[in-house]
Design an enzyme around this catalytic site. Structure first.
Site, PDB file in Angstrom:
ATOM      1  N   TYR A 238       0.667  -1.214   0.009  1.00  0.00           N
ATOM      2  CA  TYR A 238       0.139  -0.029  -0.079  1.00  0.00           C
ATOM      3  C   TYR A 238       0.823   1.104   0.093  1.00  0.00           C
ATOM      4  O   TYR A 238       0.417   2.196  -0.664  1.00  0.00           O
ATOM      5  CB  TYR A 238      -1.030   0.036   1.128  1.00  0.00           C
ATOM      6  CG  TYR A 238      -2.294  -0.498   0.779  1.00  0.00           C
ATOM      7  CD1 TYR A 238      -3.051  -0.147  -0.171  1.00  0.00           C
ATOM      8  CD2 TYR A 238      -2.627  -1.910   1.438  1.00  0.00           C
ATOM      9  CE1 TYR A 238      -4.368  -0.595  -0.243  1.00  0.00           C
ATOM     10  CE2 TYR A 238      -3.668  -2.461   0.939  1.00  0.00           C
ATOM     11  CZ  TYR A 238      -4.620  -1.927   0.030  1.00  0.00           C
ATOM     12  OH  TYR A 238      -5.767  -2.417  -0.451  1.00  0.00           O
TER      13      TYR A 238
ATOM     14  N   ASP B  51      -0.603 -34.972   4.130  1.00  0.00           N
ATOM     15  CA  ASP B  51      -1.458 -35.807   3.273  1.00  0.00           C
ATOM     16  C   ASP B  51      -0.514 -36.667   2.359  1.00  0.00           C
ATOM     17  O   ASP B  51       0.737 -36.200   1.892  1.00  0.00           O
ATOM     18  CB  ASP B  51      -2.256 -34.916   2.320  1.00  0.00           C
ATOM     19  CG  ASP B  51      -3.258 -33.997   3.244  1.00  0.00           C
ATOM     20  OD1 ASP B  51      -3.604 -34.411   4.404  1.00  0.00           O
ATOM     21  OD2 ASP B  51      -3.935 -33.073   3.035  1.00  0.00           O
TER      22      ASP B  51
ATOM     23  N   GLU C 280       0.111 -30.882   8.708  1.00  0.00           N
ATOM     24  CA  GLU C 280      -0.106 -29.898   7.455  1.00  0.00           C
ATOM     25  C   GLU C 280      -0.831 -28.863   7.886  1.00  0.00           C
ATOM     26  O   GLU C 280      -0.491 -27.746   7.602  1.00  0.00           O
ATOM     27  CB  GLU C 280      -0.545 -30.859   6.396  1.00  0.00           C
ATOM     28  CG  GLU C 280      -0.785 -30.049   4.993  1.00  0.00           C
ATOM     29  CD  GLU C 280      -1.061 -31.104   3.690  1.00  0.00           C
ATOM     30  OE1 GLU C 280      -0.518 -32.239   3.755  1.00  0.00           O
ATOM     31  OE2 GLU C 280      -1.637 -30.551   2.949  1.00  0.00           O
TER      32      GLU C 280
END
Lengths: 719, 373
Positions: free
Chosen positions: B105, B253, B201
């Protein structure tokens, strides 16, 4: 046929051959055309008005040129029913066309204006606008039919002498004129016309309208007729605009009627608006409603020679008739006949021909029987002959084409090409093409095709015209234009085609479309392709330059930010950094421009290096002065190619004038500065200031730049 | 101790500041001497990433890319780089830090006289900051820029964060949120009983372990990185591994994404190869989920998620990474997944029992040391 009707037919008493014979009689041409006036272009009131103008103007131009007078023509349309209700679709008008031609001797007036199929142009093979001897008399006849008023003719054949004032009406039964008034007057051009409106008064006060000096001799024709005046496509205005383009040597003044006829529908208004935008005449001026199409060049078209028919261009029946005529007038030998009545027949060829016809060189032409004539005709087809001479043609010429287009169409790029003469049916013809691209032309519309035959604009039946077909058949995609299958190319482009010939094969008597001969269409396509190649080269170059321009824009956009950031970190003076970066950006893209020029030159080098058929008007993008492109060359040092760049343009884009700039200005011409031709030109908003643009004006954008864009003056605006 | 830290910070800031000024001065010199300004930035691409077999980490090569101002492709990036450089100098001078978004910004505005923004999205801004990191040879925290907090930690450890003592045993259900800057001057380790770290995870799995107080029962630290772990999380794991010698065990996973997360934790990533020495943990171990688990744990068909074409492509790419290429275990693992034709998430173990993963699966595997490394 069924039995019932058969019996009825039998029972009814039929007319006998004798009875029928009482009703069979001659049909006068005038009667025929009075009934079939659509054949001559008098289908509806609007077109009738235009056709009348066209016939009169064509005659005037022909007459001036034959007498080697630089044409000065005034077209005046007076509305005779100004108080008619607003809903009236048509009105009564008085059309007056005045020229400064040679005038007409008294005894010919009736024949010329009062008879159909009477004229000087039908029997000869010479390039002229009129061909058939129908036009002006038909216009008079139309006027007579619709208003009952006779034609009024003033003609002054001698500079010092009086003018004849003749009023005549045509008797359609006899195809002869009936004169109602015949006297001599001093009043030429008629003084009444100068006082028609404030505009005509103002102009004639300064000698710019119907001055006695300009009209030392001449003819004025007035026809009262039922018509409809409405601007747009197929209007009198368009016709005169286009006539001015094809006849840059003529000065035409037009006094339109005080009001337009009511419109048919909204659609036609829009179409009209588009048309006038596409051909907005930049050099045209208007004073108090009077439109002046100034002269673009001061020399007349080269004088054309009348030629004899070419043996390969006639038919057997014609040959037989010619033999008969020859016997009736000359009673000479076949050998002499062949040499005198045909072109390109040398004595050796004539001897060969006599032999082929089974005759000797002393055989009388009248003794040739039909079978012999047929043999002769056969031999015409087989023998090798040079094509007909071409000095009977007066093409507009590349320079005049460009001058005409530049005057009539406000574009950015102009190219023209003139083919060498070719032959169809033994008749010589010559095709010229020109295109105008970019500038103010509508960007997404299909191309506008403007067609001319012997310098006369053709406004109707576009799709039946050979020139239109030639445009369709040209592969414009090769030149970077869009072209939907089987249609006109799309884009800001005006395509102009001109056919000059001793006999233009029109599809009808109203002379609206050129018949589709393969030889003609092929030449047209070749001419268009020449122009297209020039345009393609230019568009390629323009695309490249646009890319370069965008590149520079990008750099210029960021260097302000960079200068600020670097200054904030190092404390170095931001303006100093900015200036240094700006200088680099300039140099960077200047180098790119230079390479572009060289590229451009390489591309050009493959073409004819001396082709001058191109004008590029960079200012057209921003509406800068086109005049400068025209008058520029005169202020340049001799031998130096003029740069068409505007004075305010950035030097980084400058192309060294000596090193083959892409922009070629109009080759040095004798054309007048448009300012001199029309002193009142500044009064119309479309006309441009004749002086150089003020330095305070925003910097000129170079041609390929998309406007509007930000420009960086020398001092940054950021700090 | 505190005083010394402040001192070193001041020194470090001065060093960074100097680097920025030198960079800008170079540009200034080039500009004023009429040479074309250009930045030279080490490239953060796969082609410029080297696999250091000996150290077991990814390293950045010597390749650099020139970023000239007067080139359409790089002109805008050049400007953006200079804008960020200026912003960072301001931050350092003001002794403040800013988030990545804050920096975006700060530098985002309309280019004077146009409608174009200097930056349109943060996605444009973040890579420019990484460019600056490598160009200056300064790390993100040295540039006073930080990312959002991401990832959580609980376990048998007490740390000090900016002087505040934090007992990670008493973090309730949410855990200690991992900040993006975890350098020794910000975070110090005070007291640690844990014997290893279990990294999972994502947050949902982490919640399961935390609720079951797994870390208490097995005396460990429990972390997650909300998917691909951010730099803060990886740096903290690396420090715990290096400074306290704690092994890292990952439960991810069974899919290409999980494998890639493991690869990043272990070897480092391509885009941050220049930081591998601070981020990579070559000892990290992959405990599960394994392709064989579907059969071994007797899972239901419902847990299968078909591999997409993209997954297959990605799996092959990962198998071809030099650090996996010669690893028989990993080649077998990826091949097994491809043969299965489906992937599995850690949550799939819930079909056995809600706490199967914390009470049976992980403890059993830990005991058997059944993992890939």
């Amino acid at each position: 046929m069924d039995a019932v009707s058969e019996t009825t037919a039998k029972r009814r008493k039929g007319a006998t051959a004798e009875e029928l014979a009482t009703r069979q009689r001659d049909i006068s041409v005038s009667e025929f055309f009075a009934k079939n006036r659509h054949l001559l272009g008098f289908d509806n009131p609007r077109k009738a008005l235009l056709t009348a103008v066209k016939e009169a103007v064509d005659n005037s131009l022909d007459a001036c040129e034959e007498a080697s007078i630089v044409p000065e023509i005034a077209v005046i349309i007076e509305d005779l029913q100004p108080e008619r209700p607003a809903s009236a679709k048509s009105s009564r008008y008085r059309l007056t066309v005045i020229d400064n031609g040679p005038g007409i001797v008294r005894k010919q007036v009736e024949n010329i204006f009062g008879r159909l199929l009477y004229g000087s142009k039908f029997h000869r093979l010479k390039m002229s606008r009129g061909q058939q001897g129908i036009g002006i008399s038909a216009a008079g006849m139309y006027g007579l039919i619709t208003t009952g008023r006779p034609m009024v003719i003033h003609t002054k054949p001698k500079a010092g002498g009086p003018a004849h004032h003749i009023e005549l009406a045509m008797n359609t039964k006899t195809n002869r004129a009936e004169v109602t008034t015949d006297d001599e007057v001093k009043d030429f051009p008629p003084a009444r016309l100068a006082g028609l409106s404030s505009g005509t008064k103002a102009l004639s006060a300064e000698g710019g309208f119907l001055s006695t000096e300009a009209f030392r001799t001449g003819t004025s024709v007035s026809i009262e007729l039922e018509g409809r005046y409405q601007r747009g496509r197929g209007s009198v205005d368009e016709f005169l605009e286009l006539t001015a383009i094809a006849n840059p040597h003529a000065r035409i003044t037009f006094v339109p009627p005080s009001r337009e006829s009511s419109e048919d529908d909204e659609g036609s208004i829009l179409a009209g608006a588009e048309a006038s935008a596409a051909t907005r005449a930049t050099a045209t001026t208007e004073t108090g409603g009077v439109v002046i199409y100034p002269r673009g060049v001061h020399e007349l078209p080269p004088e054309t020679r009348e030629i004899q028919p070419h043996p390969k261009g006639i038919e057997l029946g014609i040959l037989l008739q010619m033999l008969k005529d020859y016997e009736a007038t000359e009673k000479g030998s076949l050998f002499k006949f062949l040499q005198e009545r045909f072109c390109r027949v040398s004595s050796a060829t004539a001897a060969q021909m006599c032999k082929a016809a089974g005759a000797t060189s002393r055989t009388r032409a009248g003794d040739i029987e039909a079978p012999q004539a047929e043999k002769l005709f056969q031999f015409f087809q087989e023998v090798r002959l040079p094509p007909p001479p071409t000095d009977c043609l007066a093409p507009i010429g590349v320079r005049q084409l460009l001058a005409g287009l530049l005057k009539g169409v406000r574009a950015e790029f102009y190219a023209a090409s003139s083919r060498s003469a070719e032959v169809y049916r033994g008749r010589p013809f010559q095709i010229e093409a020109a295109i105008a691209f970019g500038g103010d032309l509508p960007a997404d519309d299909p191309a506008r095709v403007i067609r001319f035959a012997n310098r006369v604009p053709l406004l109707f039946q576009q799709s039946a015209c050979s020139s239109f077909k030639a445009v369709l058949e040209t592969g414009w995609k090769n030149y970077n234009l869009q072209q939907p299958r089987g249609s006109l190319p799309a884009g800001p482009i005006v395509i102009m085609l001109h056919m000059a010939s001793v006999w233009v094969p029109f599809t009808s008597e109203s002379k609206e479309a050129i018949a589709d001969y393969d030889e003609i269409r092929k030449e047209m396509k070749l001419a268009l392709m020449e122009c297209g190649r020039k345009l393609g080269t230019y568009l390629n170059k323009r695309a490249k330059m646009r890319r370069e321009g965008e590149r520079r824009d990008v750099f210029e956009r960021y260097i302000g930010e960079i200068a600020k950031a670097v200054s904030a970190i190092t404390g170095e003076d931001a303006k100093r950094l900015y200036d240094a970066l700006h200088a680099q950006a300039k140099r960077k893209t200047a180098v790119a421009d230079q390479q572009l020029d060289e590229d451009g030159r390489v591309v050009r080098g493959q073409e004819d290096p001396d082709d001058d058929g191109v004008i590029i008007v960079p200012e057209a993008m921003t509406g800068g002065p086109v005049d400068e492109a025209m008058s520029g060359p005169q202020s340049e040092a001799p031998g130096r190619r003029p740069a068409t760049r505007a004075p305010g343009e950035r030097p980084a884009r400058a192309k060294p004038a000596a090193s083959s700039p892409p922009a070629k200005a109009l080759p040095r011409a004798k054309h007048a500065s448009p300012k001199a031709a029309s002193p009142k030109r500044a009064s119309k908003p479309a006309s441009k200031p004749s002086g150089k643009p003020a330095p305070a004006a925003p910097p000129k954008v170079p041609p390929p730049r998309p406007a509007p864009r930000r420009t960086f003056p020398d001092g940054p605006t950021l700090f | 101790m505190a005083k010394k830290t402040t001192h070193s910070i001041a020194e470090r800031d001065a060093r960074t500041q100097h680097k920025i000024v030198e960079l800008a001065k170079d540009i200034s010199k080039m500009t004023l001497s009429g040479r074309e300004p250009q930045l030279s930035i080490p490239t953060r691409t796969k082609s410029n990433t080297l696999w250091n077999r000996k150290k077991g980490i990814l390293e950045m090569g010597d390749g650099t890319a020139d970023r000239p101002l007067f080139d359409l492709k790089t002109a805008k990036q050049f400007m953006q780089t200079m804008l960020h450089a200026s912003t960072i100098k301001d931050l350092i001078e003001a002794r403040k830090t800013s988030s990545l978004r804050g920096v975006f910004y700060k530098a985002k505005h309309t280019v004077a006289g146009t409608k174009e923004n200097t930056f349109d999205t943060q996605d444009e801004s973040d890579p420019i900051l990484e460019d600056l990191e490598v160009a200056l040879g300064a790390l993100r925290e040295e540039l006073h820029v930080f990312a959002e907090n991401r990832g959580s930690m609980v376990g048998n450890i007490t740390i000090v964060d900016k002087g505040d003592e934090i007992d990670c045993r008493r973090m309730g259900s949410g855990g200690y949120a991992l900040p993006s800057i975890v350098e020794p001057d910000v975070i110090q380790f005070k007291k640690c009983e844990a014997k290893f770290i279990l990294h999972v995870e994502k947050g949902t799995v982490w919640n399961r372990f935390n609720e079951d107080r797994f870390w208490e029962k097995h005396n460990c630290i429990l972390t997650h990185g909300a998917g691909q772990p951010p730099r803060g999380c990886r740096r903290l794991l690396q420090r715990l591994n290096q400074e306290l010698g704690l092994p890292i065990i990952c439960v991810l996973d069974s899919d290409p994404w999980g494998h890639y997360i493991y690869s990043v934790i272990k070897q480092g990533s391509i885009s941050l190869a220049f930081e591998s020495t601070r981020l990579a943990i070559p000892e990290a171990k992959f405990l599960g989920i394994r392709a064989k688990d579907f059969r071994q744990c007797g899972l239901d068909d419902a847990v299968k998620i078909d591999l997409t074409e993209n997954d297959i492509k990605r799996a092959r790419e990962i198998a071809a990474y030099p650090w996996f290429e010669g690893h028989k275990g990993w080649q077998k693992e990826i091949q097994a997944m491809l043969t299965n034709g489906f992937k599995m998430e850690v949550e799939s173990l819930i079909t056995k029992d809600i706490s199967y993963v914390t009470e049976v699966y992980v403890p059993e595997r830990l005991k058997a040391k059944d993992w890939l490394d």
